[in-house]
Each structure stands twice: as C-alpha cells, then as structure tokens.
Design an enzyme around this catalytic site. Structure first.
Site, PDB file in Angstrom:
ATOM      1  NE  ARG A  87     -50.401 -95.839  28.510  1.00  0.00           N
ATOM      2  CZ  ARG A  87     -50.992 -96.910  28.019  1.00  0.00           C
ATOM      3  NH1 ARG A  87     -52.089 -97.400  28.598  1.00  0.00           N
ATOM      4  NH2 ARG A  87     -50.505 -97.516  26.956  1.00  0.00           N
ATOM      5  CE1 TYR A 101     -53.173 -92.614  37.426  1.00  0.00           C
ATOM      6  CE2 TYR A 101     -54.608 -90.702  37.634  1.00  0.00           C
ATOM      7  CZ  TYR A 101     -54.429 -92.075  37.594  1.00  0.00           C
ATOM      8  OH  TYR A 101     -55.517 -92.904  37.755  1.00  0.00           O
ATOM      9  NE  ARG A 152     -63.354 -96.533  36.905  1.00  0.00           N
ATOM     10  CZ  ARG A 152     -64.512 -96.302  36.300  1.00  0.00           C
ATOM     11  NH1 ARG A 152     -65.412 -97.249  36.185  1.00  0.00           N
ATOM     12  NH2 ARG A 152     -64.769 -95.112  35.792  1.00  0.00           N
ATOM     13  CG  ASP A 164     -55.620 -98.001  31.559  1.00  0.00           C
ATOM     14  OD1 ASP A 164     -56.794 -98.223  31.926  1.00  0.00           O
ATOM     15  OD2 ASP A 164     -55.299 -97.034  30.829  1.00  0.00           O
TER      16      ASP A 164
END
Length: 296
Positions: A236, A138, A78, A80
């Site tokens: 992040r 990621y 999911r 951002d």
C-alpha cells in the site's frame, strides 16, 4: 500426526473416565484455496472478539461446526483489515475424515457469502500454508477516470488525477531484486513480543509492474507485485509512492533514492486497503498445491 479419541472399555461402564481408553486416529492435513471480500473483516489474523470478525476466526468456527474440534487455521498471507483475497491459501489439521470435495461443500454451506472455499485437497504433513510458500502475489487496483465507479468501488481506489502509467511502470523496475524495503513497510515480527531484537526488512521482489487495462475505457490501472514475502503495509505504501511518480510529483531519481536508502520519511503515503487483493500464492511442486494458474 496422530490424534487421540476416547472409547468406553466396557459397554456398561457409564462413561467413567477411568473406564475409557484412548484410540488414535490419523490426522489429515487439509489445504484450501480461499476467496473473500475483506470489507467487513478486521483482517485475516484472529483477534479478540471485541475487535470484530476476522477471516481466520470465521473459518475456524466453520470447521469446528462440522468436525466438533478446535481447529487452528494457518494462512499464507496475513492480510490487513479491508484487504481482499482471491488466492489465499490456508491449511488445518483434522481427525474428522471427509474427502476434500466434501470439506469444500460443507464449509461453503456454513460460511458467510463473503468467504468462499474455491478448492480443497489433502497435502503432506510437512505442508504449511505460510512457511512452505515460495512467493505471494498482490494486485492493487486504481480506478483512474473523471467519474467514479459504483460497481467497482469496493475493490478499487478512485483517483481522478492524470497518471503517467508508463512512468510508474518504469519506477517499478527499481523495486526488483533482493533489497531492504524498509521505506515502504515494517517487519511483521516488530509487534511479536516473542521475537525481540533487530527485524529484517529484506525481501526479494520477483515481479513489479503497473499496467492500464485495455477494457473499460482504460480507466483501471493494476499495480502487481510478486515477492517471496511482504512487509506489513509494504504494497500500500509502495503504490502511494508510485502515484506520486505518476503525477510527476516525484522523479525517478528521487524514487530510486528512497528505495536505495530505505528512507521511511519520504512523502509517499499508504493508499486505502480496499484496492488491494491477494491474488496468488505459489508453492514448490513437491506439495502438489497449484493455487491459481491464471496470470495476475
């Protein structure tokens, strides 16, 4: 799964409801590999229309335009608002029987050019894009040069300061293993009113590294992470903290203490979303889903 469809009992019944009988059609479970530019989307997960377009919402509308159904799309990650994907995996169930190749062509014909279906296949009924996933990977891209880049500006974070990538990579080793990553994110369940109480921030980090690309005058730095699952905002803020290590504003010992103590009050701040990309999702072999064979 079997889905009902209605047929008229008698040709001259004029469609009256009491003169119709249900027939049942086997539902297909379709998995797709999805690539998207997240710049103009308010994240993956469906939201009220007033919040703006989401990837899930656009995909569901595209499937509905083909099948005339009300599909529910489930995604492995999911992401951002502003986050990209080249290896997102989705699944949806449908009674509209098309071959996977036809589904791929039909969806790509109606989707905007910021979303692409890279592959499609029929998967077992038990397959779920999110809950069946064994790991997600990621990549965060940093453009580390005196001058910015125009062509990669949508997909990389510009940082002109000198960065010690070897030191950042050494710090990454401290992230490996199963531990509490509460210092860098929060559980997605914290905002779910149906899941009250304590929410675990424990995740298993399988790979973490920072490398400088050989090409492009070594301006690109990649921060790669693979874990069984991620907290909201975890990658992040982790990268933001690693940048402090790379600028030698945070020592390895201080970074280790942040990780060990799951200290949310540390100085590392979240980097912007546009440098982040979901690059791969891996599944157990039993599902026959090989999303991306490339190394990140």
């Amino acid at each position: 799964m079997i889905g009902p469809r209605w047929m008229t009992r008698y040709p001259d019944a004029k469609g009256k409801k009491h003169d119709r009988v249900p027939i049942y059609i086997k539902m297909m479970n379709i998995a797709c590999g999805i690539e998207y530019d997240g710049t103009d989307f308010h994240g993956f997960q469906r939201q009220p229309e007033s919040h703006g377009q989401t990837v899930q919402g656009v995909l569901e509308a595209a499937i509905a335009s083909i099948s005339q159904e009300n599909p529910v799309v489930n995604g492995a990650g999911r992401t951002d608002a502003g986050v990209h994907a080249r290896g997102q995996v989705i699944h949806f169930r449908t009674a509209f029987h098309l071959s996977p190749e036809t589904w791929q062509r039909a969806l790509n014909a109606v989707l905007p050019n910021t979303i692409a279906v890279r592959w499609a296949r029929i998967v077992p009924e038990s397959f779920h894009a999110r809950f069946s996933a064994a790991s997600r990977s990621y990549r965060y891209s940093i453009w580390n040069d005196f001058a910015p880049t125009a062509l990669l500006a949508r997909y990389s974070y510009y940082r002109p300061q000198a960065l010690d990538v070897d030191l950042m990579n050494e710090a990454c080793h401290l992230l490996l293993g199963r531990k509490d990553f509460g210092a860098f994110g929060r559980s997605p369940d914290e905002t779910n009113p149906g899941k009250k109480g304590q929410h675990s921030c424990i995740r298993n980090m399988l790979q973490a590294r920072c490398i400088r690309e050989d090409a492009r005058a070594k301006a690109l730095i990649y921060c790669d992470f693979t874990a069984d699952a991620f907290l909201t905002g975890m990658v992040r803020r982790t990268v933001g903290t690693l940048l402090l290590v790379g600028q030698k504003q945070l020592s390895l010992a201080e970074f280790a203490a942040i990780v060990q103590n799951a200290d949310k009050t540390h100085p590392g701040s979240a980097v912007p979303p546009h440098g982040l990309c979901l690059v791969r999702v891996d599944y157990p072999e039993e599902f026959g889903v090989s999303n991306n064979d490339e190394d990140i």
